[in-house]
Design a protein around this motif. Structure first.
Motif: not given
Length: 165
Positions: A14-22, A63-66, A90-91, A114-119
Motif C-alpha cells: 500500500d504505497e499510498q499508506a506509506i506516503l500518507d504516514i510518512a 528497515v534501514m535509514s540513510f 528502505v523497507l 506503516q510502523l516501519l516507515t515511522v521508525h
C-alpha cells in the motif's frame, strides 16, 4: 513535502499508506514542508546486501535509514524549521510480513510497513534505540505517531506493537 515511494520489491504494498504516514510523521515532527524524503521498497536479497554493506550484519532486515542533511525537529522556540533533504528509508515487505505475523498483536504486512516507515523517519531525524532511555523515547513517539495517524484515518483496532529491534 516531497516524498517519493519507489517499490522495487515485486510485492504489492500500500504505497499510498506509506506516503500518507510518512507525511503525517514529518508534519507531526514539524519538519519543513519543502523537505524531501525517499522511501524505497526492496526484496529480501537487496535488503540483505544493504544490511551487509552498511551494518556488516547477515540476512535481510526490516528497515534501514540513510540520513542526508541531518535535519532535526525544531525546538519549541524556533519559528521556522530548517528545509533540506531528509534521506532514504528502505523497507523490506518480506521481513515486515513475517514480523507482523509473529507480533503479539498480529497485524498485516502493510500495517507493519506503516510502523516501519515511522521508525525510519525517526531514525532520519536522529532518534535511536540503543540505550533503554533512547528506546523508550523513540518507541513512545513512534506509537504516538502511528496511533494519531490511525485515528485520523478512522482505522479501528489496536495499533501494531513495535516489532523493530
Amino acid at each position: 513535502m516531497s516524498i517519493d515511494v519507489n517499490n522495487e520489491s515485486g510485492t504489492e504494498v500500500d504505497e499510498q499508506a506509506i506516503l500518507d504516514i510518512a507525511r503525517y510523521a514529518l508534519a507531526r515532527m514539524r519538519i519543513h514542508p519543502l523537505s524531501e524524503l525517499s522511501v524505497i521498497v526492496v526484496d529480501a536479497d537487496a535488503m540483505e546486501q544493504l544490511h551487509i554493506q552498511w551494518m556488516d550484519l547477515p540476512g535481510p532486515t526490516d528497515v534501514m535509514s540513510f540520513p542526508m542533511d541531518e535535519l532535526r525537529p525544531p525546538s519549541k522556540d524556533d519559528d521556522e524549521p530548517p528545509q533540506g533533504l531528509l534521506g532514504d528509508i528502505v523497507l523490506c515487505p518480506e521481513v515486515a510480513k513475517k514480523q507482523g505475523e509473529d507480533a503479539p498483536t498480529q497485524h498485516s504486512m502493510d500495517e507493519e510497513l506503516q510502523l516501519l516507515t515511522v521508525h525510519g523517519v525517526l531514525h532520519l531525524l536522529g532518534y535511536d534505540h540503543e540505550e533503554p532511555d533512547e528506546k523508550a523515547e523513540m518507541f513512545g513517539l513512534q506509537a504516538a505517531i502511528v496511533d494519531g495517524w490511525r485515528a485520523e484515518k478512522g482505522l479501528t483496532g489496536p495499533s501494531p506493537a513495535p516489532t523493530v529491534s
